[in-house]
Write an enzyme that holds these catalytic residues in place. Structure first.
Site, short mmCIF file in Angstrom:
data_model
loop_
_atom_site.label_atom_id
_atom_site.label_comp_id
_atom_site.label_asym_id
_atom_site.label_seq_id
_atom_site.Cartn_x
_atom_site.Cartn_y
_atom_site.Cartn_z
N GLU A 1 0.81 -1.22 0.00
CA GLU A 1 0.00 0.00 0.00
C GLU A 1 0.85 1.27 0.00
OE1 GLU A 1 -3.48 -0.41 2.80
OE2 GLU A 1 -2.37 -2.19 3.35
N SER B 1 -6.43 -3.03 3.00
CA SER B 1 -6.93 -2.43 1.76
C SER B 1 -7.39 -3.44 0.72
CB SER B 1 -5.88 -1.49 1.13
OG SER B 1 -5.79 -0.30 1.85
N TYR C 1 -9.35 2.83 -4.76
CA TYR C 1 -8.43 3.95 -4.97
C TYR C 1 -8.44 4.51 -6.38
CZ TYR C 1 -6.80 2.47 -0.41
OH TYR C 1 -6.74 2.15 0.91
N ARG D 1 -11.45 2.11 11.50
CA ARG D 1 -12.59 1.92 10.61
C ARG D 1 -12.81 0.43 10.42
NH1 ARG D 1 -10.95 2.45 5.64
NH2 ARG D 1 -11.73 0.38 5.06
N ASP E 1 -15.01 -2.80 8.61
CA ASP E 1 -15.73 -3.15 7.39
C ASP E 1 -16.72 -4.28 7.67
OD1 ASP E 1 -14.17 -1.28 6.06
OD2 ASP E 1 -12.66 -2.77 5.48
N GLU F 1 -13.29 -6.95 9.24
CA GLU F 1 -12.00 -6.59 9.81
C GLU F 1 -12.05 -5.16 10.31
OE1 GLU F 1 -8.89 -5.29 6.68
OE2 GLU F 1 -9.98 -6.94 5.73
N ASN G 1 -9.59 -1.71 10.52
CA ASN G 1 -8.39 -1.03 10.01
C ASN G 1 -7.94 0.00 11.04
OD1 ASN G 1 -8.62 -1.98 6.99
ND2 ASN G 1 -10.65 -1.27 7.57
N GLY H 1 -7.24 4.89 5.42
CA GLY H 1 -6.69 5.78 4.42
C GLY H 1 -7.11 7.23 4.63
#
Length: 307
Positions: free
Chosen positions: A14, A143, A209, A248, A250, A268, A270, A274
Protein backbone atom coordinates in the site's frame (compact mmCIF):
# COMPACT_ATOMS: atom_id res chain seq x y z
CA UNK A 1 3.00 25.11 18.03
CA UNK A 2 3.74 21.40 17.97
CA UNK A 3 6.24 19.92 15.56
CA UNK A 4 4.75 17.00 13.64
CA UNK A 5 6.54 14.44 11.47
CA UNK A 6 4.28 12.64 9.01
CA UNK A 7 5.50 9.07 8.39
CA UNK A 8 4.51 7.94 4.91
CA UNK A 9 5.41 5.61 2.06
CA UNK A 10 6.92 2.58 3.71
CA UNK A 11 7.50 -0.91 2.35
CA UNK A 12 4.07 -2.51 2.01
CA UNK A 13 1.82 -3.20 -0.97
CA UNK A 14 0.00 0.00 0.00
CA UNK A 15 3.01 2.30 -0.43
CA UNK A 16 1.43 4.55 -3.08
CA UNK A 17 -1.74 4.99 -1.03
CA UNK A 18 0.37 5.88 2.00
CA UNK A 19 2.28 8.52 0.04
CA UNK A 20 -1.02 10.08 -1.00
CA UNK A 21 -2.39 9.89 2.56
CA UNK A 22 0.78 11.42 3.97
CA UNK A 23 0.84 14.30 1.50
CA UNK A 24 -2.79 15.16 2.28
CA UNK A 25 -2.19 14.96 6.04
CA UNK A 26 0.95 17.12 5.87
CA UNK A 27 -0.83 19.82 3.87
CA UNK A 28 -3.81 19.85 6.24
CA UNK A 29 -1.62 19.97 9.35
CA UNK A 30 0.30 22.92 7.92
CA UNK A 31 -3.02 24.63 7.22
CA UNK A 32 -3.97 24.00 10.86
CA UNK A 33 -0.80 25.76 12.02
CA UNK A 34 1.53 22.89 12.93
CA UNK A 35 5.22 22.81 12.01
CA UNK A 36 5.30 19.81 9.69
CA UNK A 37 7.97 17.61 8.14
CA UNK A 38 7.54 14.39 6.18
CA UNK A 39 9.58 11.21 6.31
CA UNK A 40 9.44 8.34 3.83
CA UNK A 41 9.96 5.30 6.07
CA UNK A 42 12.02 3.07 3.78
CA UNK A 43 13.93 -0.16 4.25
CA UNK A 44 16.79 1.39 6.24
CA UNK A 45 15.38 1.47 9.77
CA UNK A 46 18.56 3.10 11.07
CA UNK A 47 18.04 5.99 8.67
CA UNK A 48 14.40 6.35 9.74
CA UNK A 49 15.43 6.54 13.39
CA UNK A 50 18.24 9.00 12.63
CA UNK A 51 15.88 11.27 10.71
CA UNK A 52 13.30 11.16 13.49
CA UNK A 53 15.95 12.13 16.02
CA UNK A 54 17.10 14.97 13.76
CA UNK A 55 13.58 16.28 13.18
CA UNK A 56 12.73 16.11 16.92
CA UNK A 57 8.94 15.93 16.48
CA UNK A 58 6.56 16.39 19.39
CA UNK A 59 4.20 13.98 17.64
CA UNK A 60 4.45 11.52 14.76
CA UNK A 61 1.44 11.35 12.46
CA UNK A 62 1.49 7.76 11.26
CA UNK A 63 0.24 7.75 7.66
CA UNK A 64 1.79 4.36 6.87
CA UNK A 65 -0.46 1.50 5.73
CA UNK A 66 0.00 -2.25 5.69
CA UNK A 67 2.99 -4.17 6.98
CA UNK A 68 5.58 -2.35 9.12
CA UNK A 69 3.35 0.71 9.47
CA UNK A 70 0.09 -0.86 10.61
CA UNK A 71 1.15 -4.11 12.27
CA UNK A 72 2.85 -2.86 15.44
CA UNK A 73 6.41 -2.66 14.11
CA UNK A 74 6.75 1.11 13.67
CA UNK A 75 4.69 1.56 16.84
CA UNK A 76 7.35 -0.40 18.74
CA UNK A 77 10.09 1.84 17.33
CA UNK A 78 8.18 4.98 18.33
CA UNK A 79 7.57 3.54 21.80
CA UNK A 80 11.32 3.02 22.23
CA UNK A 81 11.98 6.58 21.04
CA UNK A 82 9.24 7.80 23.42
CA UNK A 83 7.54 9.85 20.69
CA UNK A 84 3.72 10.09 20.88
CA UNK A 85 2.02 8.94 17.68
CA UNK A 86 -1.43 8.89 16.15
CA UNK A 87 -3.70 5.87 15.78
CA UNK A 88 -3.48 2.64 17.77
CA UNK A 89 -0.57 1.37 19.82
CA UNK A 90 1.65 -1.65 19.29
CA UNK A 91 -0.61 -4.38 20.65
CA UNK A 92 -3.87 -3.21 19.06
CA UNK A 93 -2.12 -2.67 15.73
CA UNK A 94 -0.62 -6.17 15.75
CA UNK A 95 -3.89 -7.80 16.77
CA UNK A 96 -5.97 -6.02 14.13
CA UNK A 97 -3.53 -6.83 11.31
CA UNK A 98 -3.58 -10.56 12.13
CA UNK A 99 -7.04 -11.32 10.75
CA UNK A 100 -7.50 -14.78 12.35
CA UNK A 101 -6.54 -13.44 15.79
CA UNK A 102 -8.77 -10.40 15.36
CA UNK A 103 -11.69 -12.66 14.41
CA UNK A 104 -11.24 -14.68 17.61
CA UNK A 105 -11.34 -11.47 19.64
CA UNK A 106 -14.46 -10.33 17.80
CA UNK A 107 -16.18 -13.65 18.55
CA UNK A 108 -15.17 -13.36 22.21
CA UNK A 109 -16.78 -9.91 22.24
CA UNK A 110 -20.02 -11.39 20.87
CA UNK A 111 -19.64 -10.05 17.32
CA UNK A 112 -20.71 -12.00 14.26
CA UNK A 113 -17.98 -12.93 11.77
CA UNK A 114 -18.10 -15.08 8.61
CA UNK A 115 -16.94 -18.64 9.22
CA UNK A 116 -13.32 -19.04 8.17
CA UNK A 117 -10.18 -21.19 8.22
CA UNK A 118 -6.47 -20.41 8.18
CA UNK A 119 -4.94 -22.69 5.54
CA UNK A 120 -1.92 -23.11 3.32
CA UNK A 121 -2.28 -22.22 -0.33
CA UNK A 122 -1.65 -25.89 -1.16
CA UNK A 123 -4.64 -26.93 0.98
CA UNK A 124 -6.91 -24.49 -0.87
CA UNK A 125 -5.66 -25.62 -4.27
CA UNK A 126 -6.10 -29.29 -3.32
CA UNK A 127 -9.84 -28.84 -2.86
CA UNK A 128 -12.41 -26.28 -1.82
CA UNK A 129 -12.15 -25.83 1.96
CA UNK A 130 -15.84 -24.83 2.12
CA UNK A 131 -18.80 -24.57 -0.23
CA UNK A 132 -18.53 -21.93 -2.92
CA UNK A 133 -18.71 -18.99 -3.02
CA UNK A 134 -15.94 -18.23 -0.55
CA UNK A 135 -13.20 -15.64 -0.17
CA UNK A 136 -9.44 -16.15 0.08
CA UNK A 137 -7.25 -13.34 1.38
CA UNK A 138 -3.83 -12.73 2.93
CA UNK A 139 -4.13 -13.02 6.69
CA UNK A 140 -2.06 -9.89 7.37
CA UNK A 141 -2.59 -7.30 4.63
CA UNK A 142 -4.95 -4.35 4.42
CA UNK A 143 -6.93 -2.43 1.76
CA UNK A 144 -8.35 -5.65 0.27
CA UNK A 145 -4.91 -6.43 -1.14
CA UNK A 146 -4.95 -9.97 -2.56
CA UNK A 147 -8.63 -10.62 -1.82
CA UNK A 148 -10.20 -13.08 -4.28
CA UNK A 149 -13.75 -14.42 -4.44
CA UNK A 150 -13.96 -18.07 -5.52
CA UNK A 151 -17.34 -18.43 -7.21
CA UNK A 152 -19.51 -21.35 -8.20
CA UNK A 153 -18.69 -22.29 -11.77
CA UNK A 154 -15.18 -20.84 -11.76
CA UNK A 155 -13.05 -23.20 -13.86
CA UNK A 156 -9.63 -22.04 -12.73
CA UNK A 157 -8.30 -23.25 -9.40
CA UNK A 158 -7.66 -20.65 -6.67
CA UNK A 159 -4.37 -18.76 -7.23
CA UNK A 160 -4.09 -19.99 -10.84
CA UNK A 161 -2.43 -17.24 -12.87
CA UNK A 162 -2.29 -14.90 -9.86
CA UNK A 163 0.89 -13.24 -8.62
CA UNK A 164 0.72 -13.99 -4.87
CA UNK A 165 3.59 -12.40 -2.89
CA UNK A 166 1.77 -12.65 0.44
CA UNK A 167 3.22 -15.85 1.91
CA UNK A 168 2.03 -19.42 2.19
CA UNK A 169 -0.81 -18.97 4.69
CA UNK A 170 -4.20 -17.67 3.59
CA UNK A 171 -7.53 -17.04 5.25
CA UNK A 172 -10.56 -18.64 3.59
CA UNK A 173 -13.97 -17.26 4.62
CA UNK A 174 -17.58 -17.86 3.69
CA UNK A 175 -18.68 -15.20 1.22
CA UNK A 176 -21.51 -13.13 2.65
CA UNK A 177 -23.83 -11.83 -0.10
CA UNK A 178 -25.55 -8.50 0.12
CA UNK A 179 -24.17 -5.07 0.86
CA UNK A 180 -20.68 -3.70 1.57
CA UNK A 181 -20.61 -1.28 4.52
CA UNK A 182 -18.04 0.49 6.64
CA UNK A 183 -18.08 2.56 9.82
CA UNK A 184 -15.40 4.70 11.43
CA UNK A 185 -14.80 5.20 15.13
CA UNK A 186 -13.32 8.44 16.46
CA UNK A 187 -12.30 8.17 20.09
CA UNK A 188 -15.05 6.01 21.53
CA UNK A 189 -17.88 7.18 19.27
CA UNK A 190 -19.11 5.71 16.00
CA UNK A 191 -19.02 7.86 12.90
CA UNK A 192 -21.46 7.56 10.00
CA UNK A 193 -22.05 4.25 8.21
CA UNK A 194 -21.17 4.34 4.51
CA UNK A 195 -22.42 1.89 1.88
CA UNK A 196 -19.98 1.11 -0.93
CA UNK A 197 -21.37 0.24 -4.34
CA UNK A 198 -18.66 -0.61 -6.89
CA UNK A 199 -19.76 -0.16 -10.48
CA UNK A 200 -18.27 -3.57 -11.25
CA UNK A 201 -16.88 -6.43 -9.19
CA UNK A 202 -16.42 -5.99 -5.44
CA UNK A 203 -14.75 -3.33 -3.30
CA UNK A 204 -11.19 -4.40 -4.08
CA UNK A 205 -7.97 -2.36 -4.10
CA UNK A 206 -8.60 -0.89 -7.56
CA UNK A 207 -12.19 0.08 -6.78
CA UNK A 208 -11.07 1.69 -3.51
CA UNK A 209 -8.43 3.95 -4.97
CA UNK A 210 -9.61 4.72 -8.51
CA UNK A 211 -11.90 7.71 -8.81
CA UNK A 212 -15.38 7.08 -10.19
CA UNK A 213 -15.35 3.30 -9.74
CA UNK A 214 -17.29 3.11 -6.47
CA UNK A 215 -20.34 5.03 -5.29
CA UNK A 216 -20.27 6.09 -1.61
CA UNK A 217 -23.69 6.37 0.03
CA UNK A 218 -23.44 8.31 3.30
CA UNK A 219 -25.39 7.80 5.42
CA UNK A 220 -26.02 4.28 4.21
CA UNK A 221 -29.70 3.67 3.30
CA UNK A 222 -30.36 0.98 5.89
CA UNK A 223 -33.11 0.09 8.34
CA UNK A 224 -32.61 2.12 11.52
CA UNK A 225 -31.85 -0.94 13.67
CA UNK A 226 -29.27 -2.28 11.17
CA UNK A 227 -27.53 1.11 10.95
CA UNK A 228 -27.34 1.29 14.75
CA UNK A 229 -26.07 -2.29 14.97
CA UNK A 230 -23.19 -1.56 12.60
CA UNK A 231 -22.22 1.47 14.68
CA UNK A 232 -22.41 -0.62 17.86
CA UNK A 233 -20.26 -3.38 16.38
CA UNK A 234 -17.67 -0.88 15.09
CA UNK A 235 -17.22 0.57 18.59
CA UNK A 236 -17.18 -2.91 20.16
CA UNK A 237 -14.48 -4.07 17.71
CA UNK A 238 -12.42 -0.91 18.37
CA UNK A 239 -12.60 -1.63 22.09
CA UNK A 240 -12.02 -5.39 21.80
CA UNK A 241 -8.74 -4.79 19.98
CA UNK A 242 -7.71 -1.97 22.30
CA UNK A 243 -7.64 0.65 19.54
CA UNK A 244 -7.30 4.36 20.12
CA UNK A 245 -7.65 7.46 17.96
CA UNK A 246 -9.44 6.63 14.71
CA UNK A 247 -10.24 3.18 13.31
CA UNK A 248 -12.59 1.92 10.61
CA UNK A 249 -14.36 -1.43 10.48
CA UNK A 250 -15.73 -3.15 7.39
CA UNK A 251 -18.98 -5.12 7.28
CA UNK A 252 -21.22 -7.22 5.06
CA UNK A 253 -25.00 -7.09 5.47
CA UNK A 254 -26.91 -9.99 3.97
CA UNK A 255 -30.26 -8.53 2.97
CA UNK A 256 -30.89 -11.18 0.31
CA UNK A 257 -33.18 -13.03 2.71
CA UNK A 258 -34.75 -12.03 6.00
CA UNK A 259 -32.21 -9.28 6.70
CA UNK A 260 -32.15 -7.79 10.19
CA UNK A 261 -29.27 -7.32 12.62
CA UNK A 262 -28.56 -11.07 12.80
CA UNK A 263 -27.26 -10.84 9.24
CA UNK A 264 -24.64 -8.13 9.87
CA UNK A 265 -21.07 -9.50 9.88
CA UNK A 266 -17.82 -7.72 10.67
CA UNK A 267 -14.93 -8.50 8.33
CA UNK A 268 -12.00 -6.59 9.81
CA UNK A 269 -10.87 -3.43 11.59
CA UNK A 270 -8.39 -1.03 10.01
CA UNK A 271 -6.23 0.79 12.55
CA UNK A 272 -4.67 3.04 9.88
CA UNK A 273 -7.60 4.07 7.66
CA UNK A 274 -6.69 5.78 4.42
CA UNK A 275 -6.54 9.58 4.32
CA UNK A 276 -6.53 10.16 0.55
CA UNK A 277 -9.06 12.29 -1.33
CA UNK A 278 -11.14 9.15 -1.92
CA UNK A 279 -10.81 7.82 1.63
CA UNK A 280 -13.78 7.02 3.81
CA UNK A 281 -12.91 8.40 7.25
CA UNK A 282 -12.39 11.99 5.99
CA UNK A 283 -15.72 11.65 4.16
CA UNK A 284 -17.42 10.47 7.36
CA UNK A 285 -15.88 13.40 9.23
CA UNK A 286 -17.15 15.88 6.63
CA UNK A 287 -20.62 14.36 7.01
CA UNK A 288 -20.39 15.17 10.74
CA UNK A 289 -19.25 18.73 10.02
CA UNK A 290 -15.57 18.06 10.80
CA UNK A 291 -13.16 19.46 8.21
CA UNK A 292 -10.05 17.59 7.09
CA UNK A 293 -7.69 19.94 9.00
CA UNK A 294 -9.88 19.59 12.10
CA UNK A 295 -9.80 15.78 11.78
CA UNK A 296 -6.01 15.48 11.53
CA UNK A 297 -5.57 18.09 14.28
CA UNK A 298 -7.80 16.00 16.57
CA UNK A 299 -5.67 12.97 15.80
CA UNK A 300 -2.46 14.83 16.65
CA UNK A 301 -3.90 16.21 19.89
CA UNK A 302 -4.95 12.67 20.93
CA UNK A 303 -1.61 11.07 20.07
CA UNK A 304 -0.07 8.84 22.73
CA UNK A 305 3.02 6.73 23.33
CA UNK A 306 2.59 3.25 24.76
CA UNK A 307 5.93 3.55 26.55
Amino acid sequence: MKRVTVLMGGLSAEREVSLASGANCAAALKEAGYVVETLDAGADLGSVIAQLKAQKPDVVFNALHGRFGEDGNIQGVLNLLKIPYTHSGLMASALAMDKPVAKRLFVAAGLRVPEGKLLTRAEVVAGDPMPRPYVVKPFNEGSSVGVTIIKEGDNAKPFAGIDWPFGDMVLAERFVPGRELTCGVMGDKAMAVTELRPKSGFYDYANKYTGGRTEHLIPAPLPTEVYAEIQRMAVAAHQALGCRGVSRSDFRYDDTGAGGIANVYILETNTQPGMTELSLVPEMARHAGISYPELVSWMVEHAECDA
